[in-house]
Enzyme design. Structure first.
Site, PDB file in Angstrom:
ATOM      1  N   LYS A   1       0.749  -1.298  -0.046  1.00 36.27           N
ATOM      2  CA  LYS A   1      -0.050   0.046  -0.081  1.00 36.27           C
ATOM      3  C   LYS A   1       0.862   1.226   0.104  1.00 36.27           C
ATOM      4  O   LYS A   1       0.582   2.189  -0.714  1.00 36.27           O
ATOM      5  CB  LYS A   1      -0.756   0.145   1.276  1.00 36.27           C
TER       6      LYS A   1
ATOM      7  N   GLN B   1      -4.945  -1.150   9.653  1.00 35.60           N
ATOM      8  CA  GLN B   1      -4.928  -2.794   9.119  1.00 35.60           C
ATOM      9  C   GLN B   1      -5.419  -3.451  10.046  1.00 35.60           C
ATOM     10  O   GLN B   1      -5.293  -3.743  11.252  1.00 35.60           O
ATOM     11  CB  GLN B   1      -3.413  -3.005   8.793  1.00 35.60           C
TER      12      GLN B   1
ATOM     13  N   ASP C   1     -11.246   2.979   4.066  1.00 39.38           N
ATOM     14  CA  ASP C   1     -11.823   1.726   3.981  1.00 39.38           C
ATOM     15  C   ASP C   1     -13.362   1.627   3.714  1.00 39.38           C
ATOM     16  O   ASP C   1     -13.550   0.323   3.449  1.00 39.38           O
ATOM     17  CB  ASP C   1     -11.140   0.900   5.193  1.00 39.38           C
TER      18      ASP C   1
END
Ligand code: NDP
Length: 299
Positions: free
Chosen positions: A54, A98, A121
């Protein structure tokens, strides 16, 4: 029939190129560089790999990448304090924590402490509600990537029968909402669905997000259907002893013989997830600065 292969690698590269173009314009015309902060708690090896790629791709499209790596025993209070700091930092437009988090941390509490406008997200309860009510939201990356590929391949999705296998909060449910938003007739199948094979066989669009290697075979697929395989499963390699290979939730060869189009694993949905994370970050940056949103990068 032999299905058209939807190439997620090429598609994702195109999305990243579009993102890079928008980032360049934001810099040149407005002096703004989008910033994505990724928070990793602990040392889960898969998470470390994801976070690394990422970060690399964030920099490649011209954005600022900020990584916060915290010890596995970080307290909830310390993690929430970091998120609060990122929420209030005007140089940060996207925040990603994460998952999975270590067991002592409450994932829902942590995710819901992110400013929804920076929740790239799309997991914050406000974004879930906005998506469910058809309002502008941050959309979870994996289903957003699937939607982009479906629109690109099929054009209008209106009136098509869509079956989503899997009802998780990160893939199945938001995928179903997005398909409903595009006027599909949507069925969500799961582990308790009766005669799931017959349900799948009705689908013009079949999205598999189950986590069971090659569960969906060609005889579950309606001839000509578009099959999106979200599954990523590592299984022992059938020919190379001691090696493993990645397969999807769909048995590729038998499904490809029946479907009109299909995404492979690897190289289908997978590459789209990070590309959509970058797309969400540039969208969040535009919204934060009252600028026009990039076209084709949101739901
Ligand atoms: P979850 O485990 O959270 O959800 C799986 C879903 O599948 C559940 O709703 C479950 O039903 C359903 N299910 C399980 N077994 C069956 C069965 N035998 N028949 C019908 N339904 C079943 O998984 P995720 O949604 O997080 O992920 C799904 C897959 O997608 C995984 O392989 C994961 O690795 C992959 N993935 C890939 C991503 C990418 O970037 N390409 C991103 C995220 C996930 P029930 O609710 O009834 O238990």
């Amino acid at each position: 029939m032999s299905a058209h292969i939807i190439d997620g690698k090429v598609f994702a590269a195109n999305v990243r190129e579009k993102v890079a173009g928008h980032v360049a314009r934001l810099k040149e015309e407005h002096g703004i560089t989008p910033g994505l902060a990724v928070v990793l708690v602990g040392e889960d090896p898969a998470s470390q790999v994801y976070v690394r790629s990422k970060g690399k791709m964030t920099v490649e499209v011209g954005m600022n990448s900020i990584e916060h790596k915290l010890e596995a025993d970080t307290s909830e209070a310390d993690l929430l304090a970091l998120i609060d700091q990122l929420n209030n930092d005007p140089a940060i437009h996207g925040i990603l924590v994460q998952l999975p988090l270590p067991d002592h941390l409450d994932s829902d509490l942590v995710i819901n402490s992110i400013n929804p406008a920076k929740d790239v997200d799309g997991f914050h309860i406000s974004n879930v509600g906005l998506l469910g009510t058809g309002q502008k939201s941050m959309v979870p990356c994996t289903p957003l990537g699937c939607l982009m590929m479906l629109r690109d391949h099929l054009g209008s999705l209106s009136g098509l029968n869509a079956v989503v296998v899997g009802r998780s909060n990160i893939v199945g449910k938001p995928m179903a909402q997005l398909l409903l938003g595009d006027s599909c007739t949507v069925t969500i199948a799961h582990s308790r669905t009766k005669d799931i094979e017959a349900v799948c066989k009705q689908a013009d669009i079949l999205v598999a997000a189950v986590g069971r290697p090659e569960m969906i075979t060609g005889d579950w697929v309606k001839p000509g259907a578009t099959v999106i395989d979200v599954g990523i499963n590592r299984i022992p390699h059938p020919e190379k002893e001691g090696k493993s290979k990645l397969v999807g939730d769909v048995e590729f060869a038998s499904a490809a013989a029946v479907a009109g189009a299909i995404t492979p694993v690897p190289g289908g949905v997978g590459p789209m997830t990070i590309a959509c994370l970058l797309a969400n970050t540039v969208t969040a940056c535009c919204r934060a600065n009252d600028l026009a949103e990039p076209e084709g990068l949101t739901a």
